[in-house]
Scaffold this motif. Structure first.
Motif, PDB file in Angstrom:
ATOM      1  N   VAL A  36      45.541  48.129  58.446  1.00 26.10           N
ATOM      2  CA  VAL A  36      44.797  49.291  58.935  1.00 26.10           C
ATOM      3  C   VAL A  36      45.136  50.464  58.033  1.00 26.10           C
ATOM      4  O   VAL A  36      46.308  50.733  57.770  1.00 26.10           O
ATOM      5  CB  VAL A  36      45.185  49.659  60.390  1.00 26.10           C
ATOM      6  N   ARG A  37      44.117  51.137  57.551  1.00 23.76           N
ATOM      7  CA  ARG A  37      44.299  52.395  56.833  1.00 23.76           C
ATOM      8  C   ARG A  37      43.784  53.498  57.733  1.00 23.76           C
ATOM      9  O   ARG A  37      42.801  53.310  58.458  1.00 23.76           O
ATOM     10  CB  ARG A  37      43.526  52.392  55.520  1.00 23.76           C
ATOM     11  N   ARG A  38      44.445  54.648  57.698  1.00 15.93           N
ATOM     12  CA  ARG A  38      44.107  55.745  58.598  1.00 15.93           C
ATOM     13  C   ARG A  38      44.059  57.048  57.821  1.00 15.93           C
ATOM     14  O   ARG A  38      44.860  57.280  56.927  1.00 15.93           O
ATOM     15  CB  ARG A  38      45.160  55.840  59.698  1.00 15.93           C
ATOM     16  N   GLY A  39      43.130  57.887  58.190  1.00 23.67           N
ATOM     17  CA  GLY A  39      43.046  59.223  57.624  1.00 23.67           C
ATOM     18  C   GLY A  39      42.786  60.229  58.719  1.00 23.67           C
ATOM     19  O   GLY A  39      42.120  59.925  59.710  1.00 23.67           O
ATOM     20  N   LEU A  40      43.323  61.419  58.553  1.00 22.16           N
ATOM     21  CA  LEU A  40      43.131  62.495  59.517  1.00 22.16           C
ATOM     22  C   LEU A  40      43.104  63.810  58.760  1.00 22.16           C
ATOM     23  O   LEU A  40      44.069  64.116  58.035  1.00 22.16           O
ATOM     24  CB  LEU A  40      44.261  62.474  60.566  1.00 22.16           C
ATOM     25  N   HIS A  41      42.012  64.528  58.875  1.00 19.01           N
ATOM     26  CA  HIS A  41      41.858  65.771  58.122  1.00 19.01           C
ATOM     27  C   HIS A  41      41.253  66.841  59.004  1.00 19.01           C
ATOM     28  O   HIS A  41      40.477  66.557  59.904  1.00 19.01           O
ATOM     29  CB  HIS A  41      40.946  65.561  56.909  1.00 19.01           C
ATOM     30  N   ARG A  42      41.589  68.047  58.674  1.00 20.82           N
ATOM     31  CA  ARG A  42      40.973  69.205  59.304  1.00 20.82           C
ATOM     32  C   ARG A  42      39.778  69.610  58.460  1.00 20.82           C
ATOM     33  O   ARG A  42      39.810  69.503  57.233  1.00 20.82           O
ATOM     34  CB  ARG A  42      41.991  70.325  59.390  1.00 20.82           C
ATOM     35  N   SER A  43      38.724  70.069  59.073  1.00 15.96           N
ATOM     36  CA  SER A  43      37.490  70.361  58.334  1.00 15.96           C
ATOM     37  C   SER A  43      37.672  71.443  57.276  1.00 15.96           C
ATOM     38  O   SER A  43      36.948  71.457  56.289  1.00 15.96           O
ATOM     39  CB  SER A  43      36.368  70.761  59.296  1.00 15.96           C
ATOM     40  N   ASP A  44      38.627  72.312  57.427  1.00 17.86           N
ATOM     41  CA  ASP A  44      38.826  73.361  56.422  1.00 17.86           C
ATOM     42  C   ASP A  44      39.925  73.023  55.421  1.00 17.86           C
ATOM     43  O   ASP A  44      40.333  73.870  54.626  1.00 17.86           O
ATOM     44  CB  ASP A  44      39.100  74.714  57.086  1.00 17.86           C
ATOM     45  N   ASP A  45      40.424  71.759  55.422  1.00 19.62           N
ATOM     46  CA  ASP A  45      41.374  71.314  54.407  1.00 19.62           C
ATOM     47  C   ASP A  45      40.679  71.264  53.054  1.00 19.62           C
ATOM     48  O   ASP A  45      39.523  70.904  52.958  1.00 19.62           O
ATOM     49  CB  ASP A  45      41.920  69.915  54.715  1.00 19.62           C
ATOM     50  N   ASP A  46      41.417  71.593  52.031  1.00 24.48           N
ATOM     51  CA  ASP A  46      40.848  71.519  50.673  1.00 24.48           C
ATOM     52  C   ASP A  46      41.343  70.323  49.937  1.00 24.48           C
ATOM     53  O   ASP A  46      42.312  69.765  50.085  1.00 24.48           O
ATOM     54  CB  ASP A  46      41.184  72.774  49.883  1.00 24.48           C
TER      55      ASP A  46
END
Length: 98
Positions: free
Chosen positions: A88-98
């Protein structure tokens, strides 16, 4: 806004054709969509009948909510007796991350 995704690599059990593969993968994708209100699709290994990639994405206002949804989706896929979860690969980002 938080955006999270999972990418599953699964090994299918007693599957001998692409038609049998679809019969295993489609219900998993449908259950993920129904139970967790996420986007889900078969995303990889389309030409291999015993392997499948399944992608899931979720969007929410709170990080904790997105993490909870992804955790529950991962538990659901891992608990399926007809497949073996290889990775399993997972990603988590905030919309305003650059």
């Amino acid at each position: 806004m938080w955006i999270g995704w999972l990418e599953f690599d699964v090994l299918l059990g007693d599957v001998h054709s692409l038609k049998e593969k679809r019969a295993v993968v489609r219900p998993i994708v449908a259950e993920l969509r129904r139970r967790f209100t996420v986007s889900a699709a078969e995303t990889g290994s389309a030409d291999l009948h015993r392997r499948a990639g399944i992608g899931v994405s979720a969007v929410g206002g709170e990080r904790a909510h997105v993490v909870d949804v992804l955790d529950a989706a991962e538990r659901l896929v891992a608990s399926r007796p007809d497949i073996e979860l290889l990775s399993v690969r997972r990603g988590l980002h905030r919309s305003d991350d650059d």
